[in-house]
Design a protein around this motif. Sequence first.
Motif, PDB file in Angstrom:
ATOM      1  N   UNK A   1      34.026  95.885 -13.066  1.00  0.00           N
ATOM      2  CA  UNK A   1      33.044  94.814 -13.239  1.00  0.00           C
ATOM      3  C   UNK A   1      32.380  94.480 -11.909  1.00  0.00           C
ATOM      4  N   UNK A   2      33.194  94.291 -10.890  1.00  0.00           N
ATOM      5  CA  UNK A   2      32.662  93.949  -9.570  1.00  0.00           C
ATOM      6  C   UNK A   2      31.748  95.053  -9.056  1.00  0.00           C
ATOM      7  N   UNK A   3      32.176  96.297  -9.181  1.00  0.00           N
ATOM      8  CA  UNK A   3      31.363  97.413  -8.687  1.00  0.00           C
ATOM      9  C   UNK A   3      30.053  97.545  -9.448  1.00  0.00           C
ATOM     10  N   UNK A   4      30.100  97.335 -10.760  1.00  0.00           N
ATOM     11  CA  UNK A   4      28.871  97.423 -11.554  1.00  0.00           C
ATOM     12  C   UNK A   4      27.876  96.362 -11.127  1.00  0.00           C
TER      13      UNK A   4
ATOM     14  N   UNK B   1      34.582  87.784 -10.079  1.00  0.00           N
ATOM     15  CA  UNK B   1      33.395  88.027  -9.257  1.00  0.00           C
ATOM     16  C   UNK B   1      33.360  87.155  -8.011  1.00  0.00           C
ATOM     17  N   UNK B   2      34.110  86.056  -8.033  1.00  0.00           N
ATOM     18  CA  UNK B   2      34.073  85.122  -6.907  1.00  0.00           C
ATOM     19  C   UNK B   2      34.564  85.699  -5.599  1.00  0.00           C
ATOM     20  N   UNK B   3      35.293  86.809  -5.667  1.00  0.00           N
ATOM     21  CA  UNK B   3      35.798  87.420  -4.440  1.00  0.00           C
ATOM     22  C   UNK B   3      34.731  88.224  -3.706  1.00  0.00           C
ATOM     23  N   UNK B   4      33.671  88.624  -4.429  1.00  0.00           N
ATOM     24  CA  UNK B   4      32.662  89.499  -3.822  1.00  0.00           C
ATOM     25  C   UNK B   4      31.239  88.984  -3.967  1.00  0.00           C
ATOM     26  N   UNK B   5      31.035  87.935  -4.759  1.00  0.00           N
ATOM     27  CA  UNK B   5      29.701  87.395  -4.978  1.00  0.00           C
ATOM     28  C   UNK B   5      29.752  85.875  -4.949  1.00  0.00           C
ATOM     29  N   UNK B   6      28.593  85.263  -5.068  1.00  0.00           N
ATOM     30  CA  UNK B   6      28.513  83.809  -5.214  1.00  0.00           C
ATOM     31  C   UNK B   6      28.165  83.503  -6.666  1.00  0.00           C
ATOM     32  N   UNK B   7      29.138  83.015  -7.421  1.00  0.00           N
ATOM     33  CA  UNK B   7      28.910  82.667  -8.821  1.00  0.00           C
ATOM     34  C   UNK B   7      28.300  81.270  -8.868  1.00  0.00           C
ATOM     35  N   UNK B   8      27.058  81.180  -9.309  1.00  0.00           N
ATOM     36  CA  UNK B   8      26.331  79.914  -9.248  1.00  0.00           C
ATOM     37  C   UNK B   8      26.441  79.106 -10.532  1.00  0.00           C
ATOM     38  N   UNK B   9      26.789  79.743 -11.653  1.00  0.00           N
ATOM     39  CA  UNK B   9      26.906  79.026 -12.919  1.00  0.00           C
ATOM     40  C   UNK B   9      27.565  79.912 -13.959  1.00  0.00           C
ATOM     41  N   UNK B  10      28.179  79.264 -14.958  1.00  0.00           N
ATOM     42  CA  UNK B  10      28.658  79.957 -16.153  1.00  0.00           C
ATOM     43  C   UNK B  10      28.063  79.239 -17.355  1.00  0.00           C
TER      44      UNK B  10
ATOM     45  N   UNK C   1      22.843 102.283 -10.602  1.00  0.00           N
ATOM     46  CA  UNK C   1      23.484 102.239 -11.913  1.00  0.00           C
ATOM     47  C   UNK C   1      24.815 102.965 -11.849  1.00  0.00           C
ATOM     48  N   UNK C   2      25.873 102.255 -12.202  1.00  0.00           N
ATOM     49  CA  UNK C   2      27.205 102.849 -12.254  1.00  0.00           C
ATOM     50  C   UNK C   2      27.463 103.299 -13.693  1.00  0.00           C
TER      51      UNK C   2
ATOM     52  N   UNK D   1      20.127  96.533 -16.410  1.00  0.00           N
ATOM     53  CA  UNK D   1      20.157  97.484 -15.300  1.00  0.00           C
ATOM     54  C   UNK D   1      21.542  98.078 -15.101  1.00  0.00           C
ATOM     55  N   UNK D   2      22.487  97.670 -15.940  1.00  0.00           N
ATOM     56  CA  UNK D   2      23.836  98.210 -15.853  1.00  0.00           C
ATOM     57  C   UNK D   2      24.677  97.646 -16.978  1.00  0.00           C
ATOM     58  N   UNK D   3      25.807  98.273 -17.225  1.00  0.00           N
ATOM     59  CA  UNK D   3      26.712  97.760 -18.240  1.00  0.00           C
ATOM     60  C   UNK D   3      28.133  98.149 -17.905  1.00  0.00           C
ATOM     61  N   UNK D   4      29.059  97.404 -18.521  1.00  0.00           N
ATOM     62  CA  UNK D   4      30.487  97.647 -18.332  1.00  0.00           C
ATOM     63  C   UNK D   4      31.102  97.805 -19.709  1.00  0.00           C
ATOM     64  N   UNK D   5      31.855  98.886 -19.920  1.00  0.00           N
ATOM     65  CA  UNK D   5      32.464  99.148 -21.217  1.00  0.00           C
ATOM     66  C   UNK D   5      33.623  98.228 -21.527  1.00  0.00           C
ATOM     67  N   UNK D   6      34.110  98.320 -22.749  1.00  0.00           N
ATOM     68  CA  UNK D   6      35.191  97.433 -23.201  1.00  0.00           C
ATOM     69  C   UNK D   6      36.507  97.703 -22.493  1.00  0.00           C
ATOM     70  N   UNK D   7      36.708  98.918 -22.021  1.00  0.00           N
ATOM     71  CA  UNK D   7      37.971  99.279 -21.368  1.00  0.00           C
ATOM     72  C   UNK D   7      37.887  99.206 -19.844  1.00  0.00           C
ATOM     73  N   UNK D   8      36.826  98.585 -19.324  1.00  0.00           N
ATOM     74  CA  UNK D   8      36.637  98.526 -17.871  1.00  0.00           C
ATOM     75  C   UNK D   8      37.671  97.604 -17.217  1.00  0.00           C
ATOM     76  N   UNK D   9      37.971  97.902 -15.961  1.00  0.00           N
ATOM     77  CA  UNK D   9      38.884  97.068 -15.179  1.00  0.00           C
ATOM     78  C   UNK D   9      38.099  95.988 -14.444  1.00  0.00           C
ATOM     79  N   UNK D  10      38.841  95.067 -13.826  1.00  0.00           N
ATOM     80  CA  UNK D  10      38.199  94.012 -13.046  1.00  0.00           C
ATOM     81  C   UNK D  10      37.389  94.604 -11.898  1.00  0.00           C
ATOM     82  N   UNK D  11      37.915  95.647 -11.276  1.00  0.00           N
ATOM     83  CA  UNK D  11      37.185  96.288 -10.176  1.00  0.00           C
ATOM     84  C   UNK D  11      35.911  96.956 -10.687  1.00  0.00           C
TER      85      UNK D  11
END
Length: 238
Positions: free
Chosen positions: A132-135, A45-54, A144-145, A120-130
Amino acid sequence: MIHPVAGLPSGYGAAPETAPEAPSPVRVMVAASVRLVRDGLAHTLGTATEVVAVTADGCATLREIARLEPGLLLLDVSMEGALGLVQQMARAAPGTRVVAFAVDDAHDDQLLAWAEAGVVGWVGRDASADDVVQAVLRAARGELLCSARTAALLSARLALLARQGRVAAPPGHAGQLTPREAEVGELLARGCSNKHIARVLGLQLATVKNHVHSILEKLEVRSRGEAGALLRGTHAGV
């Protein structure tokens, strides 16, 4: 009168145009119990967002959300108490949207449980890295993707809830089911085991057993099968 100076480009001396400000990146938190998962998601996510904490658990997640007020939380559904955490956030941090990660989207019950909890959205178990970012980016825009099948499932569920309102016990039986008993009862009517109900609703197994016992008493029946038959009849008549 001021004359243009020969040799200078047109517009020379005029005030420079102000470049439009770039939109602020989406501020995201990542919550997952496995370090490799949360670090990998944060890197993605760091390529497209600002990750503030984990964070690694529900308590830390609520604490950091209150402190940092991120716009969005990417939540691993396998984290203990994840569904309950979403329900708490709906009250304590309504400004932070939640995208659920690694949802088993082959099971309608799970999708509906997370949707009703407030994601407000979810990503399935077989989702790719892209994926995740798009969701995450779409959720931040209020979109909602999801697949056409999932959209139809959510639409049907919304229509049912609109007709159903507060779920009552079948006519001629004592009392009404509480909202939580109604959720347990709906899964019971579908033939789900106590373990499956506990997993879908994010409850302890003992809590589910207590709800089932209460449902049997209110419906004045002795078995899960009888309760399921009554509840299926109630839903069919809605």
